[in-house]
Motif scaffolding. Sequence first.
Motif, PDB file in Angstrom:
ATOM      1  N   PHE A   1       6.554 -10.034   1.337  1.00 30.60           N
ATOM      2  CA  PHE A   1       6.815  -8.823   2.126  1.00 30.60           C
ATOM      3  C   PHE A   1       6.329  -7.581   1.373  1.00 30.60           C
ATOM      4  N   ASP A   2       6.538  -7.538   0.053  1.00 33.48           N
ATOM      5  CA  ASP A   2       6.066  -6.398  -0.725  1.00 33.48           C
ATOM      6  C   ASP A   2       4.556  -6.232  -0.598  1.00 33.48           C
ATOM      7  N   VAL A   3       3.819  -7.334  -0.758  1.00 35.95           N
ATOM      8  CA  VAL A   3       2.357  -7.285  -0.635  1.00 35.95           C
ATOM      9  C   VAL A   3       1.949  -6.869   0.763  1.00 35.95           C
ATOM     10  N   MET A   4       2.617  -7.424   1.766  1.00 31.95           N
ATOM     11  CA  MET A   4       2.283  -7.113   3.152  1.00 31.95           C
ATOM     12  C   MET A   4       2.418  -5.623   3.429  1.00 31.95           C
ATOM     13  N   TYR A   5       3.535  -5.038   3.016  1.00 36.77           N
ATOM     14  CA  TYR A   5       3.743  -3.604   3.271  1.00 36.77           C
ATOM     15  C   TYR A   5       2.769  -2.741   2.466  1.00 36.77           C
ATOM     16  N   LYS A   6       2.502  -3.123   1.215  1.00 37.14           N
ATOM     17  CA  LYS A   6       1.613  -2.337   0.364  1.00 37.14           C
ATOM     18  C   LYS A   6       0.177  -2.342   0.885  1.00 37.14           C
TER      19      LYS A   6
END
Length: 278
Positions: free
Chosen positions: A119-124
Amino acid sequence: MACAARLHCHRLLANHALCPSLSLCRPSTFPAVFFQLSRISATGRLFSSMDGSKPPLTPVLAQAKRGFSVSEDKVASPDDLLYAGPLRIVEYPDPILRAKNKRIESFDDNLKKLVGEMFDVMYKTDGIGLSAPQVGINVQLMVFNPVGERGEGEEIVLVNPRVNKYSKKMVLFNEGCLSFPGIYADVRRPETVKIDARDINGTRFTVNLSGLPARVFQHEFDHLQGILFFDRMTDEVLDAIRTKLQALEKKYEARTGFPSPERIETRQSKKVAVGFGK
């Protein structure tokens, strides 16, 4: 604005024909009535419906084929879920994107940590969906949030998803993918889909997806089958992005020092099931 949409693996601008009340829709401004995602329950279950006029669902006849039969899938070991952070997006033509993805049977803290990092990678990266192989981990796991903003919408986690049924009605969208930076092209997919999956705690559930969530799911499900979005494009559409794909192949060779594992100029048409991989 032209009647088109962008799914940037995934930030999407909605087609006016699909969102008639808005001339331009971003996931962060979509009215809830558009994709009608109610919410995830305490067990992580997702429920979705568009309205009472959903297209008829067609049974998938390919479930015993490769990619659908659970008995054929290898089970991921605890080591398969371990990784050295931070996660990074894997770009075409890295062979990781074509590799077989293992079934997850351990629903532990390692899985929860991986989900959080995804999720962190997706949002970033300004995405609304991401599959595990896109961050270099070959397991059957995807995450998405149709709104695409942390703290807004619903964070969806699907483990070992399987396609149960899909609609006869097909919809054309202009898709993109984080594994293909800067490349967008038309892909036709079923409008609605019924799936079976497990949540982050291992609980089995069935869900109907339609509209934007159905589109994101199908794109990510293809990744879990080793299918890339250009595999579903017509020859005419593919010709329009051919030079950009070749540029990614050259970028891979310059970065790794190895020949590209696949080349678009020698590509033979892939036969894939309508909407889903075999």
